[in-house]
Write a protein that holds these residues in place. Structure first.
Motif, short mmCIF file in Angstrom:
data_model
loop_
_atom_site.label_atom_id
_atom_site.label_comp_id
_atom_site.label_asym_id
_atom_site.label_seq_id
_atom_site.Cartn_x
_atom_site.Cartn_y
_atom_site.Cartn_z
N UNK A 184 23.36 19.65 59.66
CA UNK A 184 21.97 20.03 59.95
C UNK A 184 21.56 19.35 61.26
N UNK A 185 21.11 20.12 62.24
CA UNK A 185 20.64 19.53 63.49
C UNK A 185 19.38 18.73 63.22
N UNK A 186 19.20 17.64 63.95
CA UNK A 186 18.04 16.78 63.68
C UNK A 186 16.73 17.54 63.90
N UNK A 187 16.73 18.51 64.79
CA UNK A 187 15.50 19.28 65.03
C UNK A 187 15.10 20.09 63.80
N UNK A 188 16.05 20.37 62.92
CA UNK A 188 15.75 21.16 61.71
C UNK A 188 15.65 20.29 60.46
N UNK A 189 15.89 19.01 60.61
CA UNK A 189 16.06 18.16 59.42
C UNK A 189 14.78 18.07 58.59
N UNK A 190 13.65 17.87 59.25
CA UNK A 190 12.43 17.65 58.45
C UNK A 190 11.96 18.89 57.74
N UNK A 191 12.26 20.06 58.28
CA UNK A 191 11.89 21.29 57.58
C UNK A 191 12.62 21.41 56.26
N UNK A 192 13.71 20.66 56.11
CA UNK A 192 14.48 20.69 54.86
C UNK A 192 14.05 19.60 53.89
N UNK A 193 13.01 18.86 54.23
CA UNK A 193 12.48 17.86 53.30
C UNK A 193 11.21 18.40 52.66
N UNK A 194 11.09 18.25 51.34
CA UNK A 194 9.93 18.76 50.62
C UNK A 194 8.79 17.75 50.63
N UNK A 195 9.10 16.48 50.35
CA UNK A 195 8.05 15.48 50.31
C UNK A 195 8.58 14.14 49.85
N UNK A 196 7.67 13.21 49.59
CA UNK A 196 8.05 11.83 49.31
C UNK A 196 7.42 11.31 48.02
N UNK A 197 8.13 10.38 47.39
CA UNK A 197 7.64 9.68 46.21
C UNK A 197 7.88 8.19 46.42
N UNK A 198 7.33 7.38 45.52
CA UNK A 198 7.71 5.97 45.46
C UNK A 198 8.96 5.83 44.61
N UNK A 199 9.76 4.82 44.90
CA UNK A 199 11.04 4.63 44.21
C UNK A 199 11.28 3.15 43.99
N UNK A 200 11.54 2.75 42.75
CA UNK A 200 11.93 1.38 42.44
C UNK A 200 13.41 1.37 42.09
N UNK A 201 14.20 0.76 42.96
CA UNK A 201 15.64 0.65 42.75
C UNK A 201 15.91 -0.67 42.03
N UNK A 202 15.76 -0.65 40.68
CA UNK A 202 16.00 -1.86 39.87
C UNK A 202 17.41 -2.37 40.16
N UNK A 203 17.55 -3.69 40.29
CA UNK A 203 18.82 -4.26 40.75
C UNK A 203 19.18 -5.49 39.93
N UNK A 204 20.43 -5.56 39.50
CA UNK A 204 20.95 -6.73 38.78
C UNK A 204 21.70 -7.59 39.79
N UNK A 205 21.01 -8.61 40.32
CA UNK A 205 21.57 -9.36 41.46
C UNK A 205 22.83 -10.13 41.10
N UNK A 206 22.91 -10.66 39.87
CA UNK A 206 24.10 -11.44 39.50
C UNK A 206 25.30 -10.51 39.33
#
Ligand code: CA
Length: 395
Positions: A184-206
């Motif tokens: 996908x050319x960068x000029x067309x990339x955003x047209x292929x995005x629908x929208x945004x949400x918040x995301x919590x990437x829970x992580x087990x550090x140990x």
């Protein structure tokens, strides 16, 4: 790129839906986020022109004095009466690493003299996550079991994660995809995005510290990822775009990751917050406390660059695929988007207003992510909460 402003963005626009006019609401008529009563995947696959037409039709129908009010008002359901699901069927999930302050701080914990690896400023770093464990806001999170190498131990052991953490991220949902083998050319990339949400990437550090070399995150990340239910569209975010800039002396992106539009407005001004309410606070009727603030404008790569990079080898992206931004931390020490950063790798406990201390998450802790866009001359729009409460480990 969604920079098109029209009557739907007019800050003076009011709705006949009273709650949309409440001061400070996340969802004024200028926002018009989508959530799922039915799967949104068919809508997400539609081309950008369809999305823009739908937004304009919804804005006109919900605006004050709309002739459609009488016909539509019986279709509305109070948010409190709706049980929200994930916005769509998420096929594939990628988590990137665009927060350079996060990458630098975490890198310092492992490599004090060489925090950023040489590829960071050239290639958007990411890994393939696990879509089967993505859950909607409000779903409890079970503390994972895992294999770790405790300090000074000679051999690893298996048991409940002792260093459970959150990561403050945004997620971008793919709209129309691409064919296998076709970048996908960068000029067309955003047209292929629908929208945004918040995301919590829970992580087990140990678990992460023991397992991550040489192939990167695996079970430390795949036990749960929480998403907010409302998708704020790229169109709604148009008034909050900013130039995308690199610090002086940093390399410019390779040409396939660069475009005039991306330089002019590739960044997005989204203020981000993490809030925490412990079980003791909840029992005492105390409200959640804010742990940190940061802004997506500080990300080292733009959404267009992430999508273009992911498809640059011909990888097929499909409607409903999720691209996580990586942890968004600000430049100051108190702006870390994870406890790993705020507690300096677990060395420095945070003291909460009620005297409790945290290096990592305790059972009963509720983590709430929030985001909003505000700029003079525009309506404030928000994302709604992305919340999850930690339950004890199984067994
Ligand atoms: Ca992450």
């Amino acid at each position: 790129m969604s920079l098109h402003l029209d009557a739907t963005h007019d800050p003076a626009l009011r709705s006949w839906v009273a709650s949309a006019n409440a001061p400070g609401t996340d969802f004024p008529i200028q926002n018009l986020p989508y959530g799922r009563f039915r799967d949104l995947s068919a809508l997400m696959a539609a081309p950008k022109a369809t999305r823009v037409a739908l937004r304009q039709a919804l804005s006109a129908a919900l605006a004050q004095h709309s002739p459609q009010q009488a016909r539509l008002k019986d279709c509305l359901l109070a948010q409190t009466d709706a049980e929200m699901g994930l916005p769509c069927a998420i096929g594939d999930y990628t988590d990137f690493y665009t927060g350079i302050h996060h990458a630098t701080t975490v890198g310092k914990l492992f490599r004090p003299d060489n925090p950023l690896l040489p590829n960071y400023k050239w290639v958007p770093i990411g890994y393939h996550g696990r879509s089967s464990t993505i859950v909607v806001s409000g779903t409890p999170l079970r503390r994972p079991l895992g294999q770790t190498l405790p300090p000074n131990a000679e051999s690893p052991s298996y048991g409940p994660c002792q260093r459970l953490d959150y990561e403050l991220e945004l997620g971008a949902l793919v709209g129309p995809g691409n064919s296998l083998g076709e970048p996908v050319a960068i000029a067309e990339a955003e047209d292929r995005l629908f929208g945004m949400t918040l995301l919590n990437d829970w992580s087990a550090r140990d678990v992460q510290a023991w397992e991550y070399q040489p192939l990167g995150p695996f079970l430390a990340k795949s036990f749960g990822t929480t998403l907010s239910p409302w998708v704020v569209t790229m169109e709604a975010l148009a008034p909050y775009r900013l130039p995308f800039q690199r610090p002086a002396g940093d390399p410019l992106p390779l040409s396939h990751l660069d475009s005039p539009a991306n330089r002019e407005a590739g960044a997005i001004d989204i203020a981000l917050e993490v809030w925490l309410q412990t079980a003791a606070m909840r029992a005492a009727g105390q409200a959640a406390v804010r742990l940190s603030q940061s802004n997506f404008r500080d990300a080292y790569w733009t959404l267009a660059q992430l999508l273009t990079h992911q498809a640059s080898n011909g990888c097929k992206l499909q409607p409903g695929d999720l691209l996580g931004t990586g942890t968004q931390s600000g430049p100051e020490p108190g702006q870390g988007g994870s406890l790993l950063e705020l507690s300096d790798g677990g060395k420095q406990a945070l003291t909460l207003p009620n005297g409790e201390q945290r290096r990592f998450l305790a059972d009963g802790d509720q983590v709430i992510l929030r985001a909003a866009c505000e700029r003079p001359g525009t309506a404030r729009i928000g994302f709604g909460d992305c919340a999850g409460t930690v339950l004890p480990a199984p067994g």
